[in-house]
Write a protein that holds these residues in place. Structure first.
Motif, short mmCIF file in Angstrom:
data_model
loop_
_atom_site.label_atom_id
_atom_site.label_comp_id
_atom_site.label_asym_id
_atom_site.label_seq_id
_atom_site.Cartn_x
_atom_site.Cartn_y
_atom_site.Cartn_z
N VAL A 21 12.61 -16.21 -0.94
CA VAL A 21 11.89 -15.05 -1.50
C VAL A 21 12.72 -14.43 -2.61
N TYR A 22 12.11 -14.25 -3.77
CA TYR A 22 12.76 -13.49 -4.86
C TYR A 22 11.69 -12.58 -5.45
N ILE A 23 11.68 -11.33 -5.03
CA ILE A 23 10.63 -10.41 -5.50
C ILE A 23 11.21 -9.06 -5.96
N VAL A 24 10.47 -8.44 -6.88
CA VAL A 24 10.66 -7.01 -7.15
C VAL A 24 9.31 -6.34 -6.91
N ALA A 25 9.36 -5.13 -6.33
CA ALA A 25 8.13 -4.42 -5.96
C ALA A 25 8.18 -2.99 -6.49
N PRO A 73 0.82 -1.22 0.00
CA PRO A 73 0.00 0.00 0.00
C PRO A 73 0.85 1.27 0.00
N GLU A 74 0.31 2.32 -0.62
CA GLU A 74 1.00 3.62 -0.59
C GLU A 74 0.77 4.33 0.74
N ALA A 75 -0.42 4.16 1.32
CA ALA A 75 -0.66 4.66 2.68
C ALA A 75 -0.20 3.54 3.62
N GLU A 76 0.89 3.77 4.31
CA GLU A 76 1.59 2.69 5.02
C GLU A 76 1.66 2.98 6.52
N LEU A 77 1.71 1.93 7.30
CA LEU A 77 1.93 2.09 8.73
C LEU A 77 3.40 2.41 8.99
N ALA A 78 3.64 3.29 9.95
CA ALA A 78 5.03 3.64 10.28
C ALA A 78 5.82 2.38 10.64
N TRP A 79 5.11 1.42 11.19
CA TRP A 79 5.82 0.20 11.60
C TRP A 79 6.52 -0.47 10.41
N TYR A 80 5.82 -0.58 9.27
CA TYR A 80 6.44 -1.21 8.09
C TYR A 80 7.45 -0.29 7.42
N ASN A 81 7.13 1.01 7.39
CA ASN A 81 8.02 1.95 6.70
C ASN A 81 9.33 2.16 7.47
N PHE A 82 9.24 2.05 8.82
CA PHE A 82 10.41 2.34 9.66
C PHE A 82 10.81 1.21 10.60
N ASP A 83 9.95 0.91 11.60
CA ASP A 83 10.36 0.02 12.70
C ASP A 83 10.81 -1.35 12.21
N ALA A 84 10.00 -1.96 11.34
CA ALA A 84 10.36 -3.30 10.86
C ALA A 84 11.65 -3.25 10.05
N LEU A 85 12.00 -2.06 9.57
CA LEU A 85 13.22 -1.91 8.77
C LEU A 85 14.36 -1.33 9.62
N LEU A 122 2.39 8.38 3.95
CA LEU A 122 2.59 7.99 2.55
C LEU A 122 4.00 7.41 2.49
N ARG A 123 4.12 6.17 2.08
CA ARG A 123 5.42 5.48 2.23
C ARG A 123 6.55 6.27 1.58
N ALA A 124 7.68 6.30 2.27
CA ALA A 124 8.83 7.09 1.82
C ALA A 124 9.72 6.29 0.88
N HIS A 125 9.48 4.99 0.79
CA HIS A 125 10.24 4.13 -0.12
C HIS A 125 9.42 2.85 -0.32
N THR A 126 9.87 1.97 -1.23
CA THR A 126 9.15 0.72 -1.44
C THR A 126 9.65 -0.38 -0.50
N SER A 127 10.64 -0.06 0.34
CA SER A 127 11.18 -1.08 1.25
C SER A 127 10.15 -1.72 2.19
N PRO A 128 9.09 -1.00 2.65
CA PRO A 128 8.11 -1.69 3.50
C PRO A 128 7.50 -2.93 2.84
N VAL A 129 7.52 -2.99 1.51
CA VAL A 129 6.99 -4.19 0.84
C VAL A 129 7.84 -5.41 1.21
N GLN A 130 9.16 -5.20 1.43
CA GLN A 130 10.01 -6.31 1.91
C GLN A 130 9.41 -6.94 3.16
N ALA A 131 9.16 -6.06 4.17
CA ALA A 131 8.67 -6.55 5.46
C ALA A 131 7.30 -7.21 5.33
N ARG A 132 6.39 -6.56 4.60
CA ARG A 132 5.05 -7.12 4.42
C ARG A 132 5.11 -8.49 3.73
#
Ligand code: PHE
Length: 360
Positions: free
Chosen positions: A203-207, A144-156, A184-194
């Motif tokens: 896992v082999y993904i591009v997002a 998602p583009e509207a992301e929880l801070a946890w995925y955008n930051f803490d999990a990373l 609004l997510r600052a990068h696509t890296s939260p997709v890694q955590a999700r």
């Protein structure tokens, strides 16, 4: 003046036929349409018309007058019928001309071809990069583009006191209470955590996707831009795999003679971290006046590194069982470097003269 007309009297007949003739020709000439002509025809030469009546009267006429009277009737009737036929043709021609004018097809007018749209250059680059990685065995993932801070930051591995989390750097939708901070997510890296949360390794993904930063527009920055994230996690992934994978990507995207180099860098969620440069495809590192690399010989391309064990812990992976690498690239940057585009603003100006230069 006589009050009755006796059609069996030759004098009366001639007189009334002449009157009929004059009146009929005037009406025919003025008939505005086909239906009016039919009416005139019935009135003047039809069975119930004066001509019809006169024909029926012939039998009651003295025998010596009959022949001349018959000729006279036929000649007047013939003249009227001829006039009706001529007017009919006239009206038909007018009707045809009106129909042609109404359809309005002017074959001399220039043909204007419809404008056909095409994919925006950004979408073309996204498709191309994803295709390269699909060819290397990767899958496409999204978040998602509207992301929880946890995925955008803490999990990373980006803790609450990290400067990047400040309101001035990030576009928050909900700010303050750490439990439900949303942005609004600052990068696509939260997709890694999700993705890792939902899937077991490997896992082999591009997002690919849209990302947002609290940046002012200038020649190289937009507050809304695109990134493509990559993540590979498996039992024995090494830094060599990262290097080999990105070298292969660079060759496919920029050309077969492209070389890469990795410079040490820092990201909270990778350790070690690096920035990847590609050799300048324009001068191959050889020209001090090159307009693409400005004599540097290298072009800064993306951020990458080995996934930090803390990220594995955050998503429930066992850091002693798996290793992995991740990378993130800016799509506008890829497009600008490859096509020598001088300002990132061109991507959002919607000027077809720019967009049409990239037919795909
Ligand atoms: N998310 C980083 C950025 O936006 C890029 C990155 C992705 C770095 C993955 C390392 C690994 O700058």
């Amino acid at each position: 003046m006589k009050t009755t007309t006796n059609l069996t009297d030759p004098m009366d007949l001639a007189e009334s036929l002449e009157a009929l003739r004059t009146a009929a020709l005037a009406r025919i000439e003025g008939a505005p349409e086909m239906s009016a002509l039919a009416e005139i025809e019935a009135d003047t030469v039809g069975r119930e018309s004066p001509i019809g009546e006169a024909r029926r009267g012939l039998g009651r006429m003295p025998a010596e007058d009959r022949r001349d009277a018959g000729r006279l009737i036929n000649s007047v009737a013939g003249e009227i019928e001829g006039a009706i036929a001529a007017r009919r043709e006239e009206l038909a021609a007018l009707e045809r001309a009106a129909a042609i004018a109404a359809e309005g097809i002017d074959v001399t007018v220039d043909y204007v071809a419809p404008r056909v749209g095409r994919l925006h250059l950004i979408q073309q680059v996204i498709d191309e990069v994803c295709d390269i990685f699909i060819g290397l065995g990767y899958h496409i993932a999204e978040g998602p583009e509207a992301e929880l801070a946890w995925y955008n930051f803490d999990a990373l591995n980006t803790p609450p006191d990290h400067p990047g989390r400040l309101e001035s750097d990030t576009m928050y939708l909900d700010y303050g209470d750490p439990a439900d901070e949303m942005l609004l997510r600052a990068h696509t890296s939260p997709v890694q955590a999700r993705y890792m949360e939902q899937h077991d390794p490997p896992v082999y993904i591009v997002a690919p996707g849209k990302t947002y930063r609290n940046d002012t527009v200038d020649a190289t920055h937009l507050p809304v831009f695109y990134q493509i994230e990559g993540l590979a996690v498996d039992e024995s992934i090494t830094f060599s795999d990262l290097k080999g994978t990105l070298a292969e990507f660079a060759r496919q995207f920029f050309g077969p003679t492209t070389r890469i180099r990795l410079r040490p860098h820092f990201f909270p969620f990778t350790e070690p971290s690096a920035e990847l440069d590609v050799s300048c495809f324009n001068c191959d590192g050889g020209e001090s006046t090159c307009r693409v690399c400005r004599g540097v010989g290298w072009l800064e391309m993306l951020g990458c590194g080995m996934v930090d064990p803390r990220v594995f812990e955050a998503v429930g992976y066992d850091p002693s069982a798996v290793t992995g690498f991740a990378f993130g690239m800016g799509v506008e940057r890829l497009a600008m470097v490859r096509h020598g585009i001088d300002s990132i603003r061109h991507f959002i100006d919607n000027d077809v003269r720019f967009l049409e230069q990239f037919p795909g």
